[in-house]
Design a protein around this motif. Sequence first.
Motif, short mmCIF file in Angstrom:
data_model
loop_
_atom_site.label_atom_id
_atom_site.label_comp_id
_atom_site.label_asym_id
_atom_site.label_seq_id
_atom_site.Cartn_x
_atom_site.Cartn_y
_atom_site.Cartn_z
N SER A 26 77.48 11.69 30.91
CA SER A 26 77.93 13.30 30.15
C SER A 26 77.45 13.38 28.85
N ALA A 27 77.16 14.13 27.81
CA ALA A 27 76.33 13.94 26.64
C ALA A 27 76.00 14.79 25.53
N VAL A 28 75.85 15.01 24.20
CA VAL A 28 74.53 15.67 24.06
C VAL A 28 73.67 14.21 23.35
N TYR A 29 72.79 14.38 23.78
CA TYR A 29 71.46 13.45 23.15
C TYR A 29 70.58 14.28 22.83
N PHE A 30 70.44 13.30 21.02
CA PHE A 30 69.59 13.34 19.61
C PHE A 30 67.89 12.58 20.49
N CYS A 31 67.21 13.38 19.80
CA CYS A 31 65.55 12.87 19.89
C CYS A 31 65.94 12.87 18.40
N ALA A 32 65.00 11.90 17.58
CA ALA A 32 65.07 12.02 16.08
C ALA A 32 64.00 10.72 15.65
N LEU A 33 63.32 11.26 14.25
CA LEU A 33 61.96 11.18 14.37
C LEU A 33 62.28 10.88 12.19
N SER A 34 61.79 9.00 11.93
CA SER A 34 61.63 9.04 10.31
C SER A 34 60.41 8.88 9.82
N GLU A 35 59.76 8.23 8.78
CA GLU A 35 58.81 7.98 8.75
C GLU A 35 59.07 6.93 8.09
N MET A 36 58.20 5.86 8.39
CA MET A 36 58.04 4.51 8.41
C MET A 36 58.10 4.35 6.53
N ARG A 37 58.25 4.69 6.00
CA ARG A 37 57.88 4.89 4.49
C ARG A 37 59.05 5.18 3.91
N ARG A 38 59.83 5.84 4.72
CA ARG A 38 61.34 6.78 3.67
C ARG A 38 61.35 6.40 5.76
N ASP A 39 62.54 5.08 6.25
CA ASP A 39 63.01 5.57 7.06
C ASP A 39 64.57 4.87 6.71
N ASP A 40 64.62 6.39 5.20
CA ASP A 40 66.40 6.75 5.57
C ASP A 40 66.36 7.15 6.00
N LYS A 41 65.61 8.63 5.99
CA LYS A 41 65.81 9.80 6.48
C LYS A 41 65.27 9.91 7.83
N ILE A 42 66.05 10.82 7.91
CA ILE A 42 66.06 10.34 9.83
C ILE A 42 65.84 11.93 10.24
N ILE A 43 65.44 12.93 11.24
CA ILE A 43 64.66 14.67 11.35
C ILE A 43 65.58 14.12 12.90
N PHE A 44 66.57 14.92 13.09
CA PHE A 44 67.05 15.27 14.49
C PHE A 44 66.29 16.39 15.10
N GLY A 45 66.81 16.34 16.36
CA GLY A 45 65.85 17.57 17.24
C GLY A 45 67.18 18.21 17.31
N LYS A 46 67.58 19.03 18.70
CA LYS A 46 68.99 20.21 18.05
C LYS A 46 69.22 19.08 19.05
N GLY A 47 69.04 18.69 20.13
CA GLY A 47 70.27 17.90 20.77
C GLY A 47 69.64 18.76 22.94
N THR A 48 70.59 17.17 23.56
CA THR A 48 70.46 18.17 24.95
C THR A 48 71.58 18.36 25.15
N ARG A 49 72.25 19.27 25.83
CA ARG A 49 73.47 18.54 25.77
C ARG A 49 73.22 18.43 27.78
N LEU A 50 73.36 17.16 28.19
CA LEU A 50 73.44 16.80 29.32
C LEU A 50 75.27 16.76 30.20
#
Lengths: 115, 115
Positions: free
Chosen positions: A87-111
Motif C-alpha cells: 500500500s503506497a502511492v506509486y509514481f511513474c516518471a520520465l527523463s530525457e537521456m541527454r538531460r537525465d537529471d530532470k525527472i518528470i513525474f506522473g500524478k501517482g496512483t494510490r494503491l
Amino acid sequence: AQKVTQAQTEISVVEKEDVTLDCVYETRDTTYYLFWYKQPPSGELVFLIRRNSFDEQNEISGRYSWNFQKSTSSFNFTITASQVVDSAVYFCALSEMRRDDKIIFGKGTRLHILP
Amino acid sequence: SAVISQKPSRDICQRGTSLTIQCQVDSQVTMMFWYRQQPGQSLTLIATANQGSEATYESGFVIDKFPISRPNLTFSTLTVSNLSPEDSSIYLCSALRDGGRYEQYFGPGTRLTVT
C-alpha cells in the motif's frame, strides 16, 4: 513536451490479488529513461526501477514486474500476490537521456491493499 | 544506495518568515536536486543545486524565493523565503550518483505548513 500520465488515481485490491498500475508517457526524444518510485505513508520516495528507451525487455524482480512497450508508449507495473505492505502511492516518471537529471513525474496512483 | 537525511522533518512557520532545509548525503554525489510536492500532488523539480555556483532553476521558480546553497559534494540547503500558505508542501532533496546506474535517491522530505 514531456508528459507522464497515470490514469488510475486510486486502486483498491484484496491482498494476494495481482494488480497492474498503468503508465503512459509522451516525449519527442528518441532516447529517454523511465522510472517507477514508491512513496509509502512514511513519505520517503523509494526507487524501484529505471529503464532506458533502448531496452524493451520486460523485467521481473520478485513480485514486481514491468512491461515496457514503446509502440504504445507505456510502462506498466504489475504487483503479483499483493501484500498490505505494498500500500503506497506509486509514481511513474520520465527523463530525457541527454538531460537525465530532470525527472518528470506522473500524478501517482494510490494503491490500497485490503487485508 | 545513497542515504539522504533532511532537517527539519517538519515545521510550522508563520506567513512572511523563511525556512531553511538542510540535506545531507552519506557519500559524495555528482548532482543534488530540490523538489516540491504539494498536498496530494506529484513532484515538481525546483532546481539543481550546483557545487560552488548558482543553482539552476526550473521554469516558475526563482532564486529570490528559493535560494539554494551547495558548499560541497554532500550537503545542500534550500531556503523558502517570504512564506505564504501556498508554500505549504513537502520539500524533497535528491541526489544522483554517477555510478553507471544513475539512480536518483530521495530524502525523507520536509513537511512545511505555513499559517
